[in-house]
Scaffold this motif. Structure first.
Motif, mmCIF file in Angstrom:
data_model
loop_
_atom_site.group_PDB
_atom_site.id
_atom_site.type_symbol
_atom_site.label_atom_id
_atom_site.label_comp_id
_atom_site.label_asym_id
_atom_site.label_seq_id
_atom_site.Cartn_x
_atom_site.Cartn_y
_atom_site.Cartn_z
ATOM 1 N N GLN A 92 1.217 -1.151 -0.094
ATOM 2 C CA GLN A 92 -0.125 0.289 0.171
ATOM 3 C C GLN A 92 1.091 1.109 0.200
ATOM 4 O O GLN A 92 1.943 1.454 1.265
ATOM 5 N N TRP A 93 0.177 2.165 -0.774
ATOM 6 C CA TRP A 93 1.342 3.565 -0.988
ATOM 7 C C TRP A 93 0.327 4.457 -0.935
ATOM 8 O O TRP A 93 -0.489 4.523 -1.070
ATOM 9 N N ASN A 94 0.857 5.589 0.226
ATOM 10 C CA ASN A 94 0.053 6.863 0.579
ATOM 11 C C ASN A 94 0.263 7.520 -0.871
ATOM 12 O O ASN A 94 1.885 7.597 -1.387
ATOM 13 N N GLY A 95 -0.215 8.966 -0.607
ATOM 14 C CA GLY A 95 -0.134 10.155 -1.432
ATOM 15 C C GLY A 95 1.238 10.671 -1.410
ATOM 16 O O GLY A 95 1.392 11.801 -2.172
ATOM 17 N N GLN A 96 1.934 10.722 -0.435
ATOM 18 C CA GLN A 96 3.351 11.504 -0.587
ATOM 19 C C GLN A 96 4.087 10.274 -1.354
ATOM 20 O O GLN A 96 5.602 10.702 -1.274
ATOM 21 N N GLY A 97 3.971 9.560 -1.464
ATOM 22 C CA GLY A 97 4.714 7.976 -2.483
ATOM 23 C C GLY A 97 5.208 7.031 -0.994
ATOM 24 O O GLY A 97 6.970 5.916 -2.093
ATOM 25 N N GLU A 98 5.032 7.067 0.010
ATOM 26 C CA GLU A 98 5.687 6.188 0.864
ATOM 27 C C GLU A 98 4.781 5.107 1.061
ATOM 28 O O GLU A 98 3.473 5.126 0.779
ATOM 29 N N CYS A 99 5.580 3.721 1.481
ATOM 30 C CA CYS A 99 4.966 2.744 1.564
ATOM 31 C C CYS A 99 3.936 2.871 2.743
ATOM 32 O O CYS A 99 5.046 2.643 3.664
ATOM 33 N N ALA A 100 2.663 2.580 3.150
ATOM 34 C CA ALA A 100 2.407 2.571 4.349
ATOM 35 C C ALA A 100 2.027 1.303 5.192
ATOM 36 O O ALA A 100 1.972 1.259 6.118
ATOM 37 N N HIS A 101 2.018 0.189 3.700
ATOM 38 C CA HIS A 101 1.833 -0.884 4.848
ATOM 39 C C HIS A 101 2.550 -1.952 3.691
ATOM 40 O O HIS A 101 2.120 -2.344 2.290
ATOM 41 N N ILE A 102 2.688 -3.266 4.449
ATOM 42 C CA ILE A 102 2.776 -4.283 3.451
ATOM 43 C C ILE A 102 2.434 -5.510 4.585
ATOM 44 O O ILE A 102 2.625 -5.732 5.594
ATOM 45 N N PRO A 103 1.464 -5.957 3.654
ATOM 46 C CA PRO A 103 0.073 -6.715 4.576
ATOM 47 C C PRO A 103 1.118 -8.245 4.848
ATOM 48 O O PRO A 103 0.561 -8.719 6.416
ATOM 49 N N TYR A 104 2.266 -8.402 4.141
ATOM 50 C CA TYR A 104 2.511 -10.230 5.462
ATOM 51 C C TYR A 104 4.288 -9.697 5.265
ATOM 52 O O TYR A 104 4.752 -10.883 5.905
ATOM 53 N N SER A 105 4.547 -8.707 5.679
ATOM 54 C CA SER A 105 5.939 -7.994 6.174
ATOM 55 C C SER A 105 5.730 -6.938 7.333
ATOM 56 O O SER A 105 5.110 -5.960 6.944
ATOM 57 N N PRO A 106 5.911 -6.776 8.714
ATOM 58 C CA PRO A 106 6.089 -6.426 9.427
ATOM 59 C C PRO A 106 7.330 -4.329 9.254
ATOM 60 O O PRO A 106 6.895 -3.776 9.829
ATOM 61 N N ARG A 107 8.063 -5.541 8.663
ATOM 62 C CA ARG A 107 9.108 -4.456 8.045
ATOM 63 C C ARG A 107 9.052 -4.006 7.079
ATOM 64 O O ARG A 107 8.594 -4.888 5.852
ATOM 65 N N ILE A 108 9.284 -2.347 6.475
ATOM 66 C CA ILE A 108 9.160 -2.204 5.205
ATOM 67 C C ILE A 108 10.592 -0.938 5.161
ATOM 68 O O ILE A 108 11.116 -0.790 6.229
ATOM 69 N N PRO A 109 10.606 -2.037 3.873
ATOM 70 C CA PRO A 109 12.335 -1.464 3.556
ATOM 71 C C PRO A 109 12.652 0.141 3.185
ATOM 72 O O PRO A 109 11.368 0.565 3.007
ATOM 73 N N ARG A 110 13.938 0.344 3.820
ATOM 74 C CA ARG A 110 13.977 1.862 3.409
ATOM 75 C C ARG A 110 13.406 2.941 2.362
ATOM 76 O O ARG A 110 13.320 3.343 2.398
ATOM 77 N N LYS A 111 14.071 1.496 1.619
ATOM 78 C CA LYS A 111 14.206 2.510 -0.141
ATOM 79 C C LYS A 111 12.606 2.479 -0.250
ATOM 80 O O LYS A 111 12.518 2.710 -2.252
ATOM 81 N N ALA A 112 11.947 1.740 -0.030
ATOM 82 C CA ALA A 112 10.321 1.438 -0.733
ATOM 83 C C ALA A 112 9.677 3.074 -0.073
ATOM 84 O O ALA A 112 8.617 3.495 0.183
ATOM 85 N N ARG A 113 10.005 3.847 -1.677
ATOM 86 C CA ARG A 113 9.266 4.892 -1.639
ATOM 87 C C ARG A 113 8.867 4.808 -3.460
ATOM 88 O O ARG A 113 9.439 4.537 -4.206
ATOM 89 N N ILE A 114 8.163 5.567 -3.628
ATOM 90 C CA ILE A 114 7.530 5.889 -5.222
ATOM 91 C C ILE A 114 7.312 7.521 -5.491
ATOM 92 O O ILE A 114 7.053 8.358 -4.333
ATOM 93 N N LYS A 115 7.308 7.483 -6.704
ATOM 94 C CA LYS A 115 7.572 9.452 -7.169
ATOM 95 C C LYS A 115 5.812 9.791 -7.706
ATOM 96 O O LYS A 115 5.507 9.021 -7.274
ATOM 97 N N HIS A 116 6.419 11.170 -6.475
ATOM 98 C CA HIS A 116 4.564 11.561 -6.076
ATOM 99 C C HIS A 116 4.920 12.572 -6.974
ATOM 100 O O HIS A 116 5.734 13.683 -7.132
ATOM 101 N N TYR A 117 3.609 12.809 -7.338
ATOM 102 C CA TYR A 117 3.495 14.536 -8.093
ATOM 103 C C TYR A 117 2.833 15.851 -7.561
ATOM 104 O O TYR A 117 1.712 15.765 -6.352
#
Length: 375
Positions: A92-117
Motif C-alpha cells: 500500500q502506497w500513500n499520497g506522498q509516495g511512501e509505503c504505508a503497509h505490507i500486509p505480509y511483513s512487519p518491516r518496510i524497506p527503507r527504499k520503499a518509496r515511489i515518485k509522487h506529483y
C-alpha cells in the motif's frame, strides 16, 4: 513591422525533433469528480503512467503508475484507507509516495518509496505538477480560480478529451497566430494583441463573423455576431479563454478550457472544456439553451484546429510574413518550460507586448468577401 526573427528556437526544421523532456509546470488531468469514485485511475502521461486516487481526507494524490516492488500497474489495484494497494502483492502506497503497509511483513524497506506529483484542484479540475528537476511548484505559478465557476454562477462543464498524435508546441503556436482565424474559423480579426510575461502568455482579440460564410455558400448582409476573447496560458499547458458576445441581442459570457498533458514527445491528450454564465433576464431554460448553443459553437471552432494539428508536421523555422503574429517570440517564451530553472534566460520571461496593425489584412479580407458576395 518587422518584429520576426528567423533564428532557430528548438533545433532543426523539418518536424521530427520535438524536445525529449516534458514541460515544467501544472498540467490539467481532467475534471476532478471522476477521480473521486473510490478507485485508482491510471493515465498515460509524461512518457510513462501516472495513478491518481482519492485519499482518506478527500483530496487527490498522484504517483508514478508502476509499483516499485515488482512493477504492477497501480491503477488496476484498490484503495485501502486512502492508500492505493498494489494488485500484485498488496503493498500500500500513500499520497506522498511512501509505503504505508505490507500486509505480509512487519518491516518496510527503507527504499520503499515511489515518485509522487504535487496535486492541486482548481475550477473543478485536477492538476499535477511536473518538474524534471524535482523541485516543488512555486506559489506564483498556481492555476488561478475562475470566480464565476467557483461561485456557482456557471453551467456544468461540457468536457471532451482526445488523443492528438503530434507534439505539444503545435497547440501553443495558436496563441500568436493572428491570420488563421479568418481561414480556419471564418472570423475576421479586427484587433489582435499578445502579451507574454513571466509564465503567462495572453492573446486579446476582437472578432467579427465573416460576411461571406463558407465563401458565399451561405451569404449574410451583416455579421451574425461579434465578440471579444481573452485567452491566457498559465504555464505551458493550461489556457483559460474568456469570451463575451452579443448574440441575437443577448449577452453571453463563456469560459473555454484549452489544456493538455503530454503522453510522449510526439503525442498529447487534449482537453476542451466549456461552460457559460447563466444569462441574466431570461428564463433558466433559455439561459441553458443559449449557453449550450454558444458553447457548442466555441468547441466546434476549437476542433477545426484539432483536425489541422492531427495532420500537420513540425516546422521549427517557419517562413513568416509581417502579419502572421509573433510566433518566434511565443516560442521563446515557451522554451522556458523545457530547460532547467538555472538556464531560463531573461528574454524567455521578460514582458513582450504587441498590438498588431491589421489594416492591410482587413482591407484585403474585405475585398475578398466582397468578391465572393458579388459572384
Amino acid at each position: 513591422m518587422n518584429y520576426q526573427s528567423e533564428g532557430t528556437i528548438f533545433g532543426q526544421a523539418g518536424g521530427d525533433l520535438p524536445p525529449q523532456r516534458f514541460a515544467r509546470g501544472w498540467h490539467c488531468m481532467g475534471l476532478a469528480a471522476p477521480f473521486k469514485d473510490g478507485k485508482p485511475h491510471t493515465l498515460q502521461a509524461f512518457g510513462g503512467k501516472v495513478v491518481i486516487f482519492q485519499q482518506a481526507d478527500g483530496s487527490l494524490a498522484a504517483l508514478d503508475g508502476y509499483c516499485p516492488h515488482m512493477g504492477a500497474d497501480l491503477g488496476t489495484g484498490t484503495l485501502v484507507d486512502g492508500n492505493v494497494a498494489c494488485p500484485f502483492h498488496g503493498w500500500q502506497w500513500n499520497g506522498q509516495g511512501e509505503c504505508a503497509h505490507i500486509p505480509y511483513s512487519p518491516r518496510i524497506p527503507r527504499k520503499a518509496r515511489i515518485k509522487h506529483y504535487p496535486v492541486m484542484e482548481q475550477n473543478q479540475q485536477v492538476f499535477i505538477y511536473n518538474d524534471p528537476e524535482g523541485n516543488p511548484p512555486p506559489p506564483e505559478v498556481a492555476i488561478p480560480a475562475i470566480d464565476a465557476v467557483m461561485n456557482g454562477e456557471t453551467l456544468p462543464w461540457e468536457w471532451q478529451t482526445i488523443h492528438i498524435p503530434t507534439n505539444c508546441r503545435e497547440l501553443i503556436d495558436n496563441a500568436a497566430d493572428a491570420t488563421h482565424f479568418y481561414y480556419v474559423h471564418g472570423w475576421s480579426v479586427n484587433r489582435f494583441e499578445n502579451i507574454f510575461d513571466r509564465h503567462m502568455a495572453t492573446q486579446n482579440a476582437w472578432f467579427e463573423a465573416r460576411k461571406d460564410v463558407n465563401f458565399g455558400e451561405v451569404e449574410t448582409s451583416e455579421s451574425d455576431f461579434d465578440f471579444r476573447s481573452t485567452a491566457t496560458y498559465y504555464g505551458p499547458a493550461y489556457m483559460i479563454v474568456n469570451q463575451t458576445a452579443d448574440y441575437l441581442g443577448k449577452p453571453v459570457e463563456l469560459f473555454l478550457i484549452n489544456a493538455h498533458y503530454p503522453v510522449s514527445p510526439n503525442s498529447f491528450m487534449l482537453h476542451a472544456g466549456v461552460t457559460t454564465k447563466r444569462v441574466e433576464g431570461v428564463s433558466e431554460e433559455e439561459s441553458i439553451a443559449l449557453g449550450r448553443s454558444f458553447g457548442k459553437a466555441a468547441v466546434d471552432a476549437f476542433f477545426q484546429d484539432v483536425e489541422l494539428w492531427k495532420a500537420k508536421t513540425r516546422v521549427d523555422n517557419p517562413i513568416l510574413s509581417e502579419f502572421d503574429g509573433p510566433i518566434y517570440q511565443l516560442r521563446r517564451w515557451y522554451e522556458q518550460f523545457y530547460v532547467d530553472v538555472a538556464d531560463v534566460k531573461p528574454e524567455m520571461t521578460e514582458r513582450f507586448h504587441l498590438d498588431m496593425d491589421l489594416t492591410v489584412p482587413l482591407e484585403r479580407w474585405a475585398a475578398d468577401q466582397a468578391k465572393f458576395k458579388n459572384k
